[in-house]
Structures are given as C-alpha cells and as structure tokens.
Design an enzyme around this catalytic site. Sequence first.
Site, PDB file in Angstrom:
ATOM      1  N   ASN A  15       0.840  -1.208   0.000  1.00  0.00           N
ATOM      2  CA  ASN A  15       0.000   0.000   0.000  1.00  0.00           C
ATOM      3  C   ASN A  15       0.872   1.254   0.000  1.00  0.00           C
ATOM      4  OD1 ASN A  15      -3.084  -0.371   0.169  1.00  0.00           O
ATOM      5  ND2 ASN A  15      -2.266  -2.023   1.454  1.00  0.00           N
ATOM      6  N   ASN A 114      -6.230   4.996   7.971  1.00  0.00           N
ATOM      7  CA  ASN A 114      -5.824   3.586   7.939  1.00  0.00           C
ATOM      8  C   ASN A 114      -6.590   2.885   6.825  1.00  0.00           C
ATOM      9  OD1 ASN A 114      -4.684   1.084   8.856  1.00  0.00           O
ATOM     10  ND2 ASN A 114      -6.617   0.626   9.877  1.00  0.00           N
ATOM     11  N   HIS A 116      -8.241  -0.867   5.912  1.00  0.00           N
ATOM     12  CA  HIS A 116      -8.619  -2.135   6.530  1.00  0.00           C
ATOM     13  C   HIS A 116      -9.273  -3.023   5.461  1.00  0.00           C
ATOM     14  CE1 HIS A 116      -9.771  -4.851   9.727  1.00  0.00           C
ATOM     15  NE2 HIS A 116     -10.951  -4.958   9.147  1.00  0.00           N
TER      16      HIS A 116
HETATM   17  C1  GRF Z   1      -3.325  -4.810   3.873  1.00  0.00           C
HETATM   18  O1  GRF Z   1      -4.182  -5.869   3.580  1.00  0.00           O
HETATM   19  C2  GRF Z   1      -4.033  -3.762   4.703  1.00  0.00           C
HETATM   20  O2  GRF Z   1      -5.392  -3.647   4.404  1.00  0.00           O
HETATM   21  C3  GRF Z   1      -3.878  -4.310   6.094  1.00  0.00           C
HETATM   22  O3  GRF Z   1      -2.588  -4.887   6.128  1.00  0.00           O
HETATM   23  C4  GRF Z   1      -2.195  -5.242   4.792  1.00  0.00           C
HETATM   24  C5  GRF Z   1      -0.911  -4.528   4.530  1.00  0.00           C
HETATM   25  O4  GRF Z   1      -0.334  -4.885   3.307  1.00  0.00           O
HETATM   26  N1  GRF Z   1      -4.065  -3.257   7.084  1.00  0.00           N
HETATM   27  P1  GRF Z   1       0.891  -4.053   2.728  1.00  0.00           P
HETATM   28  O5  GRF Z   1       1.986  -4.053   3.797  1.00  0.00           O
HETATM   29  O6  GRF Z   1       0.420  -2.665   2.414  1.00  0.00           O
HETATM   30  O7  GRF Z   1       1.321  -4.800   1.510  1.00  0.00           O
END
Ligand code: GRF
Length: 202
Positions: A15, A114, A116
Amino acid sequence: MDIKIIVLASGRGSNFEAIAKAIAAKKIPGAKIAALISNNPAAQAIEIANKFRVPTTVVNSAKYKTQGVFDRVTYEKELLVEIEKAKPDLICLAGYRLVLGRELIDHYPKQIMNIHPSLLPRFRGLHAQRQAIEAGEKSTGCTVHWVNHELDAGEIIEQATIPIEPADTEESLSRRLLPVEHETYVRAIQKVVARLISSGSR
Ligand code: GRF
C-alpha cells in the site's frame, strides 16, 4: 506548500508503494511523502522507500518489549518524536501492525488514516478476509477510514467492494483484494488532500 504525508508500515509495504507511485506520478497534486516510519527494521517497506528516495526512520518496537510485555507508552513517545520531526499534515497507516495509543491519536485528530481489508463496520480486527468468508458473505472489500480510539471504527473516507467466489480462501481473496486496496487508498488520499487544499487549511 505541499501537504506532508508520513506513512507508517510494518511489513510488505504494497500500500505504501502504491501511494509512493501515485505521488511520483503526480496523481496526488499538492502532496509529498515526508517519511516512511517503520517499527520493524526488516520491513520490505524500507526497501521500497529507498527506491522512491523517501527518507526512512525505524523505531524498533521489539526493543520496547521486556519478558513479553510491550511498553507502548515509551515506544510511542519515541515514535512521536520521530513523527514530529517531519511535521506531517497526514499520517497514513499502511499495514502498520501495532494498535496506536490514545496519546498519539489525540496528538493528530483527524489526521491519521488507515486501510482495513473489509467493508467496515463489518469484520474489524485481524483476518478480516477470513472473517468475511466464514460469515458466508457474497462480497467484501476494503475501507479507508480516520483513526479514532476504537479499533477500525473511525469515520469512513472511501470503500470499494469485490465479490467473494465460492472457491475463495483467505489467501486468494486477500490476493484479489490487494490491488483494489491500492486504488482505494490512493483515491482516499486524493480526496483528503484536495479537501485540505481547497479549504485553505494548508
Ligand atoms: C493490507 O491488507 C491492509 O489492508 C492491512 O494490512 C495489509 C498490509 O499490506 N491493514 P501491505 O503491507 O500494504 O502490503
């Protein structure tokens, strides 16, 4: 002056990468990433930050654990010092695996976002994708929300939905959801940054 974003990530960082890519491609006009902060010195997110020339800081949460007891207050004091150095307008949690304490949240009212992996308010907490499958849902999705004192319960900024296939496992569903998370997080930040700029608060 650009809106300064700090990203907090603990692991993979996909992300964070999507946000960094969007900013590098000028898809979030008026925003810049001031720093990536991780509580985990081995986080892949740190390598991604180096690739995008984003300054990184590690506040190693493992060092604040004694005999299995986590001293969150002292850890977050250190974290706050590091966050404050960058004077952020927005803090984006992106796979940040620790729950934020009250003091830190109060320090940045409506400035911490955040993502989720469920359609909140359904399926808060861990294994949200698995929770959706086990509940027999036909669809699920992801939510970008403001962080408040209740876990995964702050005001919703942006959501997106995907179908759950009958053969889906937690893994396959998480894999299909991830690119949707990336788009949704970028869209949410675009919306918030545009709002901050147009309201003249920055
Ligand atoms: C994602 O699925 C996010 O929604 C959750 O943790 C995961 C993080 O993935 N909070 P990344 O580290 O961004 O690849």
